[in-house]
Design an enzyme around this catalytic site. Structure first.
Site, PDB file in Angstrom:
ATOM      1  N   GLN A 101       0.815  -1.202   0.000  1.00 23.10           N
ATOM      2  CA  GLN A 101       0.000   0.000   0.000  1.00 23.10           C
ATOM      3  C   GLN A 101       0.856   1.262   0.000  1.00 23.10           C
ATOM      4  O   GLN A 101       2.078   1.223   0.189  1.00 23.10           O
ATOM      5  CB  GLN A 101      -0.902   0.002   1.239  1.00 23.10           C
ATOM      6  CG  GLN A 101      -0.139  -0.093   2.551  1.00 23.10           C
ATOM      7  CD  GLN A 101      -1.036  -0.392   3.739  1.00 23.10           C
ATOM      8  OE1 GLN A 101      -1.161   0.417   4.659  1.00 23.10           O
ATOM      9  NE2 GLN A 101      -1.659  -1.586   3.720  1.00 23.10           N
ATOM     10  N   HIS A 103       0.381   5.736   1.014  1.00 24.71           N
ATOM     11  CA  HIS A 103      -0.428   6.851   1.497  1.00 24.71           C
ATOM     12  C   HIS A 103       0.015   8.116   0.759  1.00 24.71           C
ATOM     13  O   HIS A 103       1.209   8.295   0.481  1.00 24.71           O
ATOM     14  CB  HIS A 103      -0.248   7.045   3.006  1.00 24.71           C
ATOM     15  CG  HIS A 103      -0.376   5.772   3.783  1.00 24.71           C
ATOM     16  ND1 HIS A 103      -1.524   5.008   3.781  1.00 24.71           N
ATOM     17  CD2 HIS A 103       0.507   5.117   4.579  1.00 24.71           C
ATOM     18  CE1 HIS A 103      -1.344   3.942   4.547  1.00 24.71           C
ATOM     19  NE2 HIS A 103      -0.117   3.987   5.038  1.00 24.71           N
ATOM     20  N   ARG A 196      -4.312   0.555  -1.941  1.00 23.48           N
ATOM     21  CA  ARG A 196      -3.680  -0.753  -2.068  1.00 23.48           C
ATOM     22  C   ARG A 196      -3.129  -0.940  -3.483  1.00 23.48           C
ATOM     23  O   ARG A 196      -3.850  -0.757  -4.462  1.00 23.48           O
ATOM     24  CB  ARG A 196      -4.672  -1.877  -1.778  1.00 23.48           C
ATOM     25  CG  ARG A 196      -5.228  -1.889  -0.370  1.00 23.48           C
ATOM     26  CD  ARG A 196      -5.992  -3.204  -0.116  1.00 23.48           C
ATOM     27  NE  ARG A 196      -6.754  -3.135   1.116  1.00 23.48           N
ATOM     28  CZ  ARG A 196      -8.059  -2.970   1.190  1.00 23.48           C
ATOM     29  NH1 ARG A 196      -8.761  -2.868   0.073  1.00 23.48           N
ATOM     30  NH2 ARG A 196      -8.683  -2.906   2.350  1.00 23.48           N
TER      31      ARG A 196
END
Length: 274
Positions: A101, A103, A196
Site C-alpha cells: 500500500q 499513502h 492498495r
C-alpha cells in the site's frame, strides 16, 4: 476542568491479516473470535476516536477533549484543519502480510483525494518477520506498473528482514507492507487514507491508478531524519523517542509540550507537578 494526565481506552480493529498476539504480549482483552490487526491507542478520526479512561474526564472523546482543553492539551502543536488531535498511535499485529500500500503526500492528496499520511514503525516482536519498504534502485513507474499487471510486484520492491527494536520511517509516498510475524508500535499523522497496490490475491479492492500517483519512485533513506541518541525521528509533524529506564528511576518530560507515552514493556507511574 483542570488538565491532567489521561489514559485512553483502545479501539480494536479486526483485520483479515490480524491475530491474537496483543493478548499474549500486553494482556489485552480482545473481542472474542476476532483477528485483531490494529489497536488504536490514541485516535481522533471519523473512523474511530478514543475516549478517556481515567479521572474527571472519563468517557470524554479525544475530539471533545481537544476542543475543551485546546492549547492546554496541545502545548503548541497545531490541531488538524477540522480541529482534531494531530496524532494517531496504534499497535499492529501482522499474523499475515498486509496489503502492499501507499499513502498520499500533500500534493498527491490534492489530486487523488484523502488526507496525507506519514508514519513510522517500532518493531516490538518479529517471528522471522520482514517488511516491504520502497521501490528497488532504478525501478521506474513504467516498470512498476508492468510488475503490478503481471503479478510480480515483489520483484521491484525492497524486502527488509526485521528484529525487535528496529525502527522504520515511512514518509508519505513510500510503498510498503508489514510482513507476517511482526508486531509494531506505529506513530503517524491522523489519517486512514490508504491505497492498495496489491492484496496478494485475497480479493479486496485495489487502487492501482491512485497508487501510481502517490508512489515516490526512489529508494527511501536508510536513516530517519533527526535520529540521534534517544530520538528516533524528528519531523514537522511529530518527534519519536525511545526511552528505557531502570526500576525506580525518574524522568521529567518537557514542560508546556504535548507528550503521548506508549508503555511497551514493564510498568510505570506518571506524576504531574502541582
Amino acid at each position: 476542568m483542570e488538565v491532567y494526565t489521561c489514559k485512553f481506552q483502545p479501539i480494536y480493529k479486526p483485520k483479515i491479516w490480524g491475530g491474537r498476539n496483543l493478548q499474549r504480549l500486553f494482556g489485552r482483552e480482545l473481542p472474542a473470535g476476532e483477528k485483531v490487526g490494529e489497536s488504536w491507542e490514541l485516535a481522533d478520526l471519523d473512523e474511530g476516536t478514543t475516549t478517556v479512561a481515567n479521572g474527571p474526564a472519563a468517557g470524554t472523546s479525544l475530539t471533545d477533549l481537544t476542543q475543551r482543553w485546546g492549547e492546554s492539551l496541545l502545548g503548541g502543536a497545531r490541531p488538524t484543519q477540522d480541529g482534531r488531535f494531530p496524532l494517531l498511535l496504534k499497535l499492529l499485529d501482522a499474523e499475515d502480510t498486509l496489503s502492499l500500500q501507499v499513502h498520499p503526500d500533500a500534493d498527491a492528496a490534492r489530486t487523488v483525494g484523502g488526507v496525507t499520511k506519514t508514519e513510522c514503525w517500532y518493531v516490538l516482536e518479529s517471528r522471522d518477520g520482514f517488511l516491504y519498504k520502497g521501490v528497488r534502485e532504478g525501478v521506474t513507474a513504467e516498470r512498476f506498473r508492468r510488475a503490478v499487471e503481471s503479478n510480480s510486484v515483489e520483484d521491484v520492491i525492497r524486502r527488509v528482514d526485521v528484529a525487535a527494536g528496529d525502527f522504520h520511517y515511512l514518509p508519505a509516498g513510500t510503498v510498503h507492507a508489514l510482513g507476517a510475524g511482526v508486531v509494531v508500535a506505529e506513530v503517524q499523522t491522523p489519517s486512514d487514507t490508504t491505497f492498495r497496490v496489491s492484496d496478494w490475491g485475497r480479493g479486496r479492492e485495489i487502487h492501482v491508478e491512485q497508487s501510481m500517483q502517490c508512489i515516490h519512485f526512489h529508494p527511501p533513506a536508510e536513516a530517519a531524519p533527526g535520529a540521534s541518541g534517544e530520538t528516533l525521528l524528528a519531523t514537522d509533524c511529530f518527534t519519536v523517542a525511545r526511552r528505557t529506564e531502570k526500576a525506580g528511576a525518574a524522568r521529567s518530560l518537557p514542560a508546556g509540550r504535548c507528550a503521548a507515552l506508549m508503555l511497551l514493556k514493564g510498568e510505570g507511574r506518571v506524576r504531574c507537578a502541582s
